[in-house]
Design a protein around this motif. Sequence first.
Motif, PDB file in Angstrom:
ATOM      1  N   SER A 108      11.440   6.198  11.449  1.00  0.00           N
ATOM      2  CA  SER A 108      11.376   7.651  11.608  1.00  0.00           C
ATOM      3  C   SER A 108      11.877   8.408  10.388  1.00  0.00           C
ATOM      4  O   SER A 108      11.627   9.608  10.254  1.00  0.00           O
ATOM      5  N   LYS A 109      12.586   7.731   9.501  1.00  0.00           N
ATOM      6  CA  LYS A 109      13.126   8.388   8.308  1.00  0.00           C
ATOM      7  C   LYS A 109      12.108   8.479   7.168  1.00  0.00           C
ATOM      8  O   LYS A 109      12.358   9.156   6.185  1.00  0.00           O
ATOM      9  N   TYR A 110      10.991   7.779   7.297  1.00  0.00           N
ATOM     10  CA  TYR A 110      10.015   7.738   6.218  1.00  0.00           C
ATOM     11  C   TYR A 110       8.882   8.713   6.473  1.00  0.00           C
ATOM     12  O   TYR A 110       8.378   8.826   7.591  1.00  0.00           O
ATOM     13  N   ASP A 111       8.485   9.386   5.403  1.00  0.00           N
ATOM     14  CA  ASP A 111       7.502  10.460   5.511  1.00  0.00           C
ATOM     15  C   ASP A 111       6.082  10.022   5.210  1.00  0.00           C
ATOM     16  O   ASP A 111       5.131  10.628   5.710  1.00  0.00           O
ATOM     17  N   TYR A 112       5.929   9.001   4.376  1.00  0.00           N
ATOM     18  CA  TYR A 112       4.603   8.594   3.924  1.00  0.00           C
ATOM     19  C   TYR A 112       4.431   7.102   4.140  1.00  0.00           C
ATOM     20  O   TYR A 112       5.359   6.317   3.899  1.00  0.00           O
ATOM     21  N   TRP A 113       3.203   6.731   4.553  1.00  0.00           N
ATOM     22  CA  TRP A 113       2.904   5.346   4.893  1.00  0.00           C
ATOM     23  C   TRP A 113       1.561   4.932   4.306  1.00  0.00           C
ATOM     24  O   TRP A 113       0.630   5.740   4.216  1.00  0.00           O
ATOM     25  N   GLY A 114       1.475   3.664   3.929  1.00  0.00           N
ATOM     26  CA  GLY A 114       0.201   3.093   3.548  1.00  0.00           C
ATOM     27  C   GLY A 114      -0.548   2.600   4.761  1.00  0.00           C
ATOM     28  O   GLY A 114      -0.072   2.710   5.895  1.00  0.00           O
ATOM     29  N   GLN A 115      -1.718   2.003   4.520  1.00  0.00           N
ATOM     30  CA  GLN A 115      -2.573   1.563   5.621  1.00  0.00           C
ATOM     31  C   GLN A 115      -2.252   0.152   6.086  1.00  0.00           C
ATOM     32  O   GLN A 115      -2.727  -0.279   7.132  1.00  0.00           O
ATOM     33  N   GLY A 116      -1.456  -0.561   5.315  1.00  0.00           N
ATOM     34  CA  GLY A 116      -1.027  -1.901   5.696  1.00  0.00           C
ATOM     35  C   GLY A 116      -1.877  -2.998   5.081  1.00  0.00           C
ATOM     36  O   GLY A 116      -3.045  -2.802   4.749  1.00  0.00           O
ATOM     37  N   THR A 117      -1.273  -4.164   4.931  1.00  0.00           N
ATOM     38  CA  THR A 117      -1.975  -5.351   4.443  1.00  0.00           C
ATOM     39  C   THR A 117      -1.532  -6.548   5.280  1.00  0.00           C
ATOM     40  O   THR A 117      -0.346  -6.707   5.569  1.00  0.00           O
TER      41      THR A 117
END
Length: 123
Positions: A108-117
Amino acid sequence: QVQLVESGGGLVQAGGSLRLSCAAAGRTFSSYAMAWFRQVPGKEREFVAAINWSGTSTSYSDSVKGRFTISRDNAKNTVYLQMNSLKPEDTAVYYCAARVGIIATMTSKYDYWGQGTQVTVSS
């Protein structure tokens, strides 16, 4: 705003190694703390490792400590996760995340995420 793209996942045998990369688009990459999380179907996303903006401070989950290493290259806008001595239980989708501020271990502390690998470790 920052966009994150992970790469480097794949299939590896137990005991092997992989290096994940997360490329960030944005002019202020060096101001972000970066982290890797992972998730398997039916389970919550879990913290793996994090690194502060300068690379001088890192944090690891107990399950990967001593086997995984997080690093970053601010000149290349990239964060890495070197994974050694892989185990079948490391199989998961690995996500890169960014936040302004200090290292954190909660999703919840992170604002930006990648799509995953996807990382798959066979026994």
